[in-house]
Design a protein around this motif. Sequence first.
Motif, PDB file in Angstrom:
ATOM      1  N   PHE A  42       0.845  -1.196   0.000  1.00 20.68           N
ATOM      2  CA  PHE A  42       0.000   0.000   0.000  1.00 20.68           C
ATOM      3  C   PHE A  42       0.876   1.241   0.000  1.00 20.68           C
ATOM      4  O   PHE A  42       2.027   1.210   0.435  1.00 20.68           O
ATOM      5  CB  PHE A  42      -0.982   0.000   1.182  1.00 20.68           C
ATOM      6  N   ASP A  43       0.314   2.336  -0.529  1.00 23.15           N
ATOM      7  CA  ASP A  43       1.108   3.571  -0.610  1.00 23.15           C
ATOM      8  C   ASP A  43       0.216   4.779  -0.347  1.00 23.15           C
ATOM      9  O   ASP A  43       0.292   5.783  -1.044  1.00 23.15           O
ATOM     10  CB  ASP A  43       1.797   3.682  -1.977  1.00 23.15           C
ATOM     11  N   ARG A  44      -0.654   4.633   0.641  1.00 23.21           N
ATOM     12  CA  ARG A  44      -1.556   5.734   0.998  1.00 23.21           C
ATOM     13  C   ARG A  44      -1.755   5.772   2.497  1.00 23.21           C
ATOM     14  O   ARG A  44      -1.120   5.010   3.216  1.00 23.21           O
ATOM     15  CB  ARG A  44      -2.879   5.524   0.269  1.00 23.21           C
ATOM     16  N   LEU A  45      -2.610   6.664   2.943  1.00 19.15           N
ATOM     17  CA  LEU A  45      -2.885   6.733   4.370  1.00 19.15           C
ATOM     18  C   LEU A  45      -3.390   5.380   4.875  1.00 19.15           C
ATOM     19  O   LEU A  45      -4.231   4.751   4.233  1.00 19.15           O
ATOM     20  CB  LEU A  45      -3.966   7.780   4.655  1.00 19.15           C
ATOM     21  N   VAL A  46      -2.886   4.980   6.040  1.00 20.54           N
ATOM     22  CA  VAL A  46      -3.262   3.682   6.588  1.00 20.54           C
ATOM     23  C   VAL A  46      -4.783   3.584   6.755  1.00 20.54           C
ATOM     24  O   VAL A  46      -5.388   2.564   6.425  1.00 20.54           O
ATOM     25  CB  VAL A  46      -2.556   3.433   7.940  1.00 20.54           C
ATOM     26  N   VAL A  47      -5.416   4.652   7.258  1.00 22.27           N
ATOM     27  CA  VAL A  47      -6.869   4.580   7.490  1.00 22.27           C
ATOM     28  C   VAL A  47      -7.638   4.467   6.165  1.00 22.27           C
ATOM     29  O   VAL A  47      -8.655   3.774   6.104  1.00 22.27           O
ATOM     30  CB  VAL A  47      -7.400   5.770   8.319  1.00 22.27           C
ATOM     31  N   ASP A  48      -7.150   5.122   5.131  1.00 21.82           N
ATOM     32  CA  ASP A  48      -7.816   4.997   3.820  1.00 21.82           C
ATOM     33  C   ASP A  48      -7.672   3.576   3.299  1.00 21.82           C
ATOM     34  O   ASP A  48      -8.611   2.987   2.752  1.00 21.82           O
ATOM     35  CB  ASP A  48      -7.202   5.977   2.812  1.00 21.82           C
ATOM     36  N   PHE A  49      -6.462   3.034   3.472  1.00 17.42           N
ATOM     37  CA  PHE A  49      -6.229   1.657   3.018  1.00 17.42           C
ATOM     38  C   PHE A  49      -7.128   0.687   3.797  1.00 17.42           C
ATOM     39  O   PHE A  49      -7.727  -0.223   3.216  1.00 17.42           O
ATOM     40  CB  PHE A  49      -4.754   1.281   3.183  1.00 17.42           C
ATOM     41  N   ALA A  50      -7.237   0.920   5.121  1.00 14.69           N
ATOM     42  CA  ALA A  50      -8.076   0.048   5.954  1.00 14.69           C
ATOM     43  C   ALA A  50      -9.519   0.073   5.453  1.00 14.69           C
ATOM     44  O   ALA A  50     -10.146  -0.981   5.247  1.00 14.69           O
ATOM     45  CB  ALA A  50      -8.009   0.496   7.418  1.00 14.69           C
ATOM     46  N   ARG A  51     -10.032   1.254   5.206  1.00 14.41           N
ATOM     47  CA  ARG A  51     -11.428   1.378   4.736  1.00 14.41           C
ATOM     48  C   ARG A  51     -11.611   0.674   3.395  1.00 14.41           C
ATOM     49  O   ARG A  51     -12.589  -0.032   3.185  1.00 14.41           O
ATOM     50  CB  ARG A  51     -11.781   2.844   4.570  1.00 14.41           C
ATOM     51  N   GLU A  52     -10.640   0.890   2.506  1.00 14.80           N
ATOM     52  CA  GLU A  52     -10.719   0.287   1.168  1.00 14.80           C
ATOM     53  C   GLU A  52     -10.787  -1.241   1.257  1.00 14.80           C
ATOM     54  O   GLU A  52     -11.448  -1.896   0.459  1.00 14.80           O
ATOM     55  CB  GLU A  52      -9.463   0.732   0.413  1.00 14.80           C
ATOM     56  N   GLN A  53     -10.097  -1.806   2.269  1.00 14.81           N
ATOM     57  CA  GLN A  53     -10.069  -3.262   2.430  1.00 14.81           C
ATOM     58  C   GLN A  53     -11.244  -3.776   3.259  1.00 14.81           C
ATOM     59  O   GLN A  53     -11.353  -4.966   3.518  1.00 14.81           O
ATOM     60  CB  GLN A  53      -8.759  -3.686   3.125  1.00 14.81           C
ATOM     61  N   GLY A  54     -12.083  -2.863   3.735  1.00 15.72           N
ATOM     62  CA  GLY A  54     -13.215  -3.274   4.576  1.00 15.72           C
ATOM     63  C   GLY A  54     -12.782  -3.633   5.990  1.00 15.72           C
ATOM     64  O   GLY A  54     -13.478  -4.369   6.694  1.00 15.72           O
ATOM     65  N   ALA A  55     -11.616  -3.131   6.416  1.00 12.30           N
ATOM     66  CA  ALA A  55     -11.093  -3.463   7.747  1.00 12.30           C
ATOM     67  C   ALA A  55     -11.601  -2.474   8.774  1.00 12.30           C
ATOM     68  O   ALA A  55     -11.656  -1.267   8.524  1.00 12.30           O
ATOM     69  CB  ALA A  55      -9.572  -3.464   7.733  1.00 12.30           C
ATOM     70  N   LYS A  56     -11.943  -3.005   9.954  1.00  9.03           N
ATOM     71  CA  LYS A  56     -12.427  -2.139  11.037  1.00  9.03           C
ATOM     72  C   LYS A  56     -11.322  -1.879  12.044  1.00  9.03           C
ATOM     73  O   LYS A  56     -11.482  -1.088  12.967  1.00  9.03           O
ATOM     74  CB  LYS A  56     -13.588  -2.820  11.771  1.00  9.03           C
ATOM     75  N   ALA A  57     -10.212  -2.605  11.923  1.00 10.45           N
ATOM     76  CA  ALA A  57      -9.162  -2.495  12.930  1.00 10.45           C
ATOM     77  C   ALA A  57      -7.768  -2.452  12.307  1.00 10.45           C
ATOM     78  O   ALA A  57      -7.517  -3.064  11.274  1.00 10.45           O
ATOM     79  CB  ALA A  57      -9.254  -3.663  13.904  1.00 10.45           C
ATOM     80  N   ILE A  58      -6.906  -1.694  12.994  1.00  9.56           N
ATOM     81  CA  ILE A  58      -5.482  -1.650  12.654  1.00  9.56           C
ATOM     82  C   ILE A  58      -4.765  -2.282  13.842  1.00  9.56           C
ATOM     83  O   ILE A  58      -4.972  -1.860  14.982  1.00  9.56           O
ATOM     84  CB  ILE A  58      -4.999  -0.192  12.489  1.00  9.56           C
ATOM     85  N   VAL A  59      -3.959  -3.297  13.598  1.00 12.61           N
ATOM     86  CA  VAL A  59      -3.238  -3.953  14.696  1.00 12.61           C
ATOM     87  C   VAL A  59      -1.780  -3.540  14.646  1.00 12.61           C
ATOM     88  O   VAL A  59      -1.143  -3.596  13.588  1.00 12.61           O
ATOM     89  CB  VAL A  59      -3.333  -5.498  14.579  1.00 12.61           C
ATOM     90  N   LYS A  60      -1.253  -3.110  15.803  1.00  7.42           N
ATOM     91  CA  LYS A  60       0.157  -2.726  15.889  1.00  7.42           C
ATOM     92  C   LYS A  60       0.802  -3.475  17.060  1.00  7.42           C
ATOM     93  O   LYS A  60       0.139  -3.779  18.032  1.00  7.42           O
ATOM     94  CB  LYS A  60       0.302  -1.211  16.150  1.00  7.42           C
ATOM     95  N   GLY A  61       2.095  -3.685  16.938  1.00  6.92           N
ATOM     96  CA  GLY A  61       2.840  -4.280  18.048  1.00  6.92           C
ATOM     97  C   GLY A  61       3.493  -3.166  18.859  1.00  6.92           C
ATOM     98  O   GLY A  61       3.930  -2.168  18.302  1.00  6.92           O
ATOM     99  N   LEU A  62       3.540  -3.333  20.163  1.00  2.00           N
ATOM    100  CA  LEU A  62       4.177  -2.326  21.028  1.00  2.00           C
ATOM    101  C   LEU A  62       5.358  -2.946  21.755  1.00  2.00           C
ATOM    102  O   LEU A  62       5.204  -3.937  22.465  1.00  2.00           O
ATOM    103  CB  LEU A  62       3.194  -1.823  22.081  1.00  2.00           C
ATOM    104  N   ARG A  63       6.522  -2.348  21.587  1.00  2.00           N
ATOM    105  CA  ARG A  63       7.706  -2.848  22.284  1.00  2.00           C
ATOM    106  C   ARG A  63       7.985  -1.975  23.499  1.00  2.00           C
ATOM    107  O   ARG A  63       7.583  -2.255  24.591  1.00  2.00           O
ATOM    108  CB  ARG A  63       8.916  -2.855  21.332  1.00  2.00           C
ATOM    109  N   ALA A  64       8.614  -0.845  23.283  1.00  2.00           N
ATOM    110  CA  ALA A  64       9.092  -0.042  24.419  1.00  2.00           C
ATOM    111  C   ALA A  64       8.283   1.234  24.547  1.00  2.00           C
ATOM    112  O   ALA A  64       7.355   1.503  23.796  1.00  2.00           O
ATOM    113  CB  ALA A  64      10.563   0.289  24.202  1.00  2.00           C
ATOM    114  N   ILE A  65       8.678   2.054  25.511  1.00  2.00           N
ATOM    115  CA  ILE A  65       8.023   3.337  25.734  1.00  2.00           C
ATOM    116  C   ILE A  65       8.087   4.184  24.455  1.00  2.00           C
ATOM    117  O   ILE A  65       7.146   4.895  24.123  1.00  2.00           O
ATOM    118  CB  ILE A  65       8.742   4.126  26.857  1.00  2.00           C
ATOM    119  N   SER A  66       9.198   4.088  23.740  1.00  2.00           N
ATOM    120  CA  SER A  66       9.345   4.899  22.525  1.00  2.00           C
ATOM    121  C   SER A  66       8.279   4.531  21.496  1.00  2.00           C
ATOM    122  O   SER A  66       7.735   5.395  20.814  1.00  2.00           O
ATOM    123  CB  SER A  66      10.743   4.728  21.937  1.00  2.00           C
TER     124      SER A  66
END
Length: 165
Positions: free
Chosen positions: A75-99
């Motif tokens: 993908f090469d656009r805003l993540v939220v636009d891509f999510a909508r285009e794919q019919g996705a309701k959620a974005i999943v991210k991994g969290l490591r440290a405070i940064s």
Amino acid sequence: MAPDPRIAICPGSYDPVTNGHLDIISRASAMFDTLIVAVVNASVRKSKSVFTAEERIGFIERATAHLGNVEVVPFDRLVVDFAREQGAKAIVKGLRAISDFEYELEMNQLNRSLASDVESIYLMASPQYSFLSSSGVKEIATFGGDVSGLVPEEVASRLQEALGR
Ligand code: ADP
């Protein structure tokens, strides 16, 4: 009528995919009907990637072939636009440290203001991968260190070819 399939996206640059990414992808795939791994393919990124989008996608496809519900898409656009285009309701991210938290909090507020209908979900990194990043792996490979155990085997040997001195 069957309920809508639950689709989530897991965005990143994956240059290259690490065992930390794969841990998040596999845990997230168990939570959704379909998990779309969204691979950034954009020239807006300042630093040039070591692997092309096709190579990065291939690494992830082969490493997740055993998971029946994972798709890998550039993908090469805003993540939220891509999510909508794919019919996705959620974005999943991994969290490591405070940064990661600081950065993700900011991204979350921005994404929320752009698309309040797309929720972000954060999975804590597994302890053994808490300090694992693509950039760290590239640095180790550049100086001839051993990255097996941190990335899939195929990725370890390709990193050595691409960066090893
Ligand atoms: P990186 O930060 O390694 O360059 P990406 O930009 O490709 O990775 O990140 C994609 C997503 O994967 C982000 O949500 C990031 O926080 C997460 N992530 C990266 N490495 C790990 C890890 N070792 N454990 C858990 N999540 C991770």
